[in-house]
Structures are given as C-alpha cells and as structure tokens.
Scaffold this active site. Sequence first.
Site, short mmCIF file in Angstrom:
data_model
loop_
_atom_site.label_atom_id
_atom_site.label_comp_id
_atom_site.label_asym_id
_atom_site.label_seq_id
_atom_site.Cartn_x
_atom_site.Cartn_y
_atom_site.Cartn_z
N HIS A 48 1.02 -1.52 0.42
CA HIS A 48 -0.06 -0.24 -0.01
C HIS A 48 0.89 0.95 -0.39
O HIS A 48 0.40 1.72 -0.29
CB HIS A 48 -1.24 -0.46 1.15
CG HIS A 48 -2.06 1.58 1.20
ND1 HIS A 48 -3.27 1.43 0.33
CD2 HIS A 48 -1.76 2.51 2.39
CE1 HIS A 48 -3.65 2.69 0.92
NE2 HIS A 48 -2.83 3.20 2.05
N HIS A 93 -2.09 5.48 -2.54
CA HIS A 93 -0.65 3.46 -3.13
C HIS A 93 -0.55 4.15 -4.47
O HIS A 93 -0.22 4.91 -5.20
CB HIS A 93 -1.91 2.42 -3.72
CG HIS A 93 -1.82 0.72 -3.44
ND1 HIS A 93 -2.08 0.41 -2.61
CD2 HIS A 93 -0.30 1.09 -4.40
CE1 HIS A 93 -1.56 -1.44 -3.28
NE2 HIS A 93 -0.34 -0.82 -4.33
N HIS A 153 1.31 4.10 -7.46
CA HIS A 153 0.52 4.25 -8.79
C HIS A 153 0.87 4.85 -10.17
O HIS A 153 1.88 6.78 -9.50
CB HIS A 153 -0.82 3.87 -8.62
CG HIS A 153 -1.62 5.12 -8.09
ND1 HIS A 153 -1.12 5.33 -7.19
CD2 HIS A 153 -2.29 6.08 -9.39
CE1 HIS A 153 -2.13 6.78 -7.03
NE2 HIS A 153 -2.68 6.96 -9.14
N GLN A 203 0.00 6.32 -14.02
CA GLN A 203 -1.00 6.58 -15.08
C GLN A 203 -0.87 6.61 -16.66
O GLN A 203 0.34 7.07 -16.47
CB GLN A 203 -2.01 8.04 -14.75
CG GLN A 203 -2.70 8.14 -13.75
CD GLN A 203 -4.04 8.98 -12.90
OE1 GLN A 203 -4.61 9.18 -13.06
NE2 GLN A 203 -3.36 9.70 -12.06
#
Length: 374
Positions: free
Chosen positions: A138, A189, A191, A193
């Site tokens: 996480h 978290h 990440h 895009q």
Amino acid sequence: MTSITPTRLSDGRELIYFDALEGSAALHRDAVATHDTRGLPPRGPAGTARYDALTGEWIAVAAHRQSRTHLPPADQCPLCPTTPSNLSEIPTDYEVVVFENRFSSFGPDLGDLPATPEWGTTAPAYGRCEVVAFDSAHEGSFGSLSPQRARTVIDAWAHRTEALSAMPGIKQVFCFENRGADIGVTLLHPHGQIYAYPFIPPRAATLAARAAEFFEASGGKQTLLGHALAAERASGDRMVIEGKHFSAFVPFAARWPLEVHLVPHRRVADIAGLTGEERDELTTVYLELLGRLDALYPTPTPYIAAWQQAPIDDALRPASYLHLQLTSPRRAADKLKFLAGSEAAMGAFINDTTPEKVAEALRSATPATRKDPA
C-alpha cells in the site's frame, strides 16, 4: 521475461497483469482467482470534449470524476488486492497491474475528433485512461520499488504504449506518475497513469513542432534533444548521472525549482522502442535519480514524472525523442512554488533556483540504502 495476462473486470474494463515470477503468472492464468465478484453496472459513454477556439485546444469535460475515490484509508484502498472486507479494483494479489480507469477523463469510446472544429464544437472525449499499480504493497512510490519490480513496470509502460498507439483515433500516449499530496494525488498507493489522447496535447505539440523545425533545418541529420544532450554532456555543469545508455541533467532553462531530464543516448520515439539492455539501465538510473531527489530534504519530495513520447503522427515522429521530465514545485525544505499570475495566466515561468546549483546538490546527494526483498 515479463508474463502478460489480460482479463476483464465485472463492468467490462480491461485489466492486465504483468509478472516477472512464474508463480504470479500462474495465479493470474486462473480464471477463478482473477474473477471480479463485485457485479458492477456497465460503464457509461465517454464524456465530452469542447473546442476552445481562442487557443485551438481541446478541453475534456469529465464531471463524473467529482465522485472519484479521494485519499481512502488503507483498508479501503481500491489498488490493494481484494480481501473479504475490501472488494477492490484488483481481484487478487499481483506484481504490477494495469487497468482502465473507472473515473476516466477520456474514453472508453474510440474515434476521431472533428477535423475542422470551430467555436461551440463538442465531441465525445474519445481515448483511454489507465491506472498502473506499481506494487501490491500500500505504501511507497516508483522510487521505493525493488529493481526487479521497477523493471516490470517499465515493460508494462512499453506494452501499453505500443497497444494504445495502435488504437483508432489515438494521437498521443502519455505515461506519468504524480507523487505526493502537494501534487494532488487522490490515492496514496504507489501507482501511475497512462493517458491516450485523441489529440496532441499543447505541451507535446510545442515540443514536437520545435523538434521538427530543428530536424528539417539540419537536413534530417540531427535532433534537437540529441543536440541538447550532447551539449549538456560536454559542459557537465548540469549533469547529474551519466550512464552507458542514459544521462540525467538539469536543463539549461529549467522552469521548475527541481527539474531533471532523463534522456536515452540513442534516439527512440517511445518506451516501446527501448531494447532490453536499455530498459535494464533505465531501471538502475531512474531509481538512483529518484533516490537523489529524495535525499535533498528530510521528507519525501513531491514530483511529477512525465514521459514525453513521440506523437502518433508520421510527420512528427522522426524528429521526436523519448525523454522523462521529472519536475517538483519544492524550492526549499518548507516551501513550494505555486503557479501564480505569470505562470498560470501567461505561461511565463520564473524559476526561483539556479539549474547549476540544483545539479550540484543532486550530484552531492546520497540516496538511501535500498532494502530489496529477500
């Protein structure tokens, strides 16, 4: 070698697992393990794109994004693997996963925008928006990944760049990571895009036009970024890292208090064009660069990591040159640069730092010792 396993979520969105380990790949080939049990309703149509006749730019109107998830607690994170108490976007454990954004600015419909728009022209906001979850843990960001996991993310970027570039109506593929609440992230978290636009965005269009102009003036023998890279390597004043295949430097005319460009020594149009050896070194150099950035101050530095790839336009691609633009508004340990009147209204940047001093600070910074998993 990275294993790639596609599947579908319950509302029809595509989800793709990227695995370096065979055990993970085997799990993701199990249709029962990867089944999305949420029973989501079908997706609606694309949002709207409006044409700004004053600037010649397209603006996406995506009011449905107002209801997107915003900084949920860890036990409700949509990017953590599904548990009985948290039916997330990802049905099972994973290494790296890419899926269509549930709150997409563009897509899911694909198509071409009007060729001759004018004041009042509207169209579907064609395209595609994807989320790249870097790891099932996480907390963290790209810079905290193990080299193996970071290398898998790079393969995922390459795969998605190639696949999205081939979709009808797509004119630009943009891979990026927003890091930190000061940048505006809505999920903590780790990440990134990927946006696949139905037009060439203004910043990319400017870079491509300047590159094409220089390329044509040289008789097709030299690229603008290649020329700048050679000049930076020869000078050394703003160099941060120099490898066999990649170099990182603070640009001569940096706009942001912290800005570094990471550039391959060989001209390639996009991430998909990198060789395996180049991707291996990119993993090492990129992690080192992010480590140096975080070593500047006592707390993690917010940033935007933006991969500038060639537009999907035969006239522009020969002159375009893949590179990463890493920028941060942090101008001191306790100060941020806000885009006020000159920058926001006029697009005229005023930098509060000196590129040569920033490069020196980054060269002197010592990245924290990496704790790779056993």
